[in-house]
Design a protein around this motif. Structure first.
Motif, PDB file in Angstrom:
ATOM      1  N   GLN A  86       0.811  -1.221   0.000  1.00  0.00           N
ATOM      2  CA  GLN A  86       0.000   0.000   0.000  1.00  0.00           C
ATOM      3  C   GLN A  86       0.844   1.270   0.000  1.00  0.00           C
ATOM      4  N   GLU A  87       2.061   1.172   0.519  1.00  0.00           N
ATOM      5  CA  GLU A  87       2.953   2.340   0.535  1.00  0.00           C
ATOM      6  C   GLU A  87       3.732   2.484  -0.770  1.00  0.00           C
ATOM      7  N   GLY A  88       3.512   1.573  -1.705  1.00  0.00           N
ATOM      8  CA  GLY A  88       4.191   1.641  -2.989  1.00  0.00           C
ATOM      9  C   GLY A  88       5.551   0.968  -3.020  1.00  0.00           C
ATOM     10  N   HIS A  89       5.905   0.232  -1.973  1.00  0.00           N
ATOM     11  CA  HIS A  89       7.183  -0.477  -1.916  1.00  0.00           C
ATOM     12  C   HIS A  89       7.028  -1.896  -2.444  1.00  0.00           C
ATOM     13  N   LYS A  90       8.054  -2.362  -3.138  1.00  0.00           N
ATOM     14  CA  LYS A  90       8.054  -3.737  -3.627  1.00  0.00           C
ATOM     15  C   LYS A  90       8.422  -4.671  -2.476  1.00  0.00           C
TER      16      LYS A  90
END
Length: 135
Positions: A86-90
């Motif tokens: 959700q935070e955009g981290h892989k």
């Protein structure tokens, strides 16, 4: 070759969900606590907590019979993957995809360890001399 065999205890009850669609398929996720071969210097036992996933009939079996604390054996394969959180981290994942599962202890051995007496010692039954259970 990608083959994994593990024996350990379920860290918690399996989480079973069903896929959506015309023919829903069971998907069971659970964590297996596998003791490490050697203890720490102070004698404390350590374990690895390994994520596992099973599909279809295997997942349904796991849902029906496996509970937290049970000792089980699984065979399967390691599968890696990734997703964007959700935070955009892989986020990278590693799981064991279960192909076979078995109970690694009987209910009888469970009850004998909880204080009930048994004529079994070390997994062998005491048989009086001259009395064999077969001819």
């Amino acid at each position: 070759m990608n083959k994994v065999i593990l024996m350990g205890r379920l860290a918690r009850d399996p989480d079973v969900r069903y896929s959506s669609g015309e023919e829903p398929m069971a998907i069971a996720r659970f964590t297996l606590a596998v003791n490490r071969r050697f203890a720490k210097k102070d004698g404390e036992q350590t374990a690895d907590f390994i994520g596992c996933v099973a599909f279809g009939k295997s997942a349904e079996f796991i849902e029906k019979y496996f509970r937290q604390g049970m000792r089980i054996t699984i065979c399967g394969r390691i599968q890696t993957g990734s997703y964007i959180n959700q935070e955009g981290h892989k986020v990278y994942t590693t799981n064991v995809v279960v192909e076979e599962q078995e109970f690694a202890e009987s209910k009888k051995s469970d009850s004998s360890s909880s204080g009930s007496s048994s004529s079994m010692e070390g997994g062998f039954m005491d048989i009086p001399d001259g009395e064999l259970p077969f001819n």
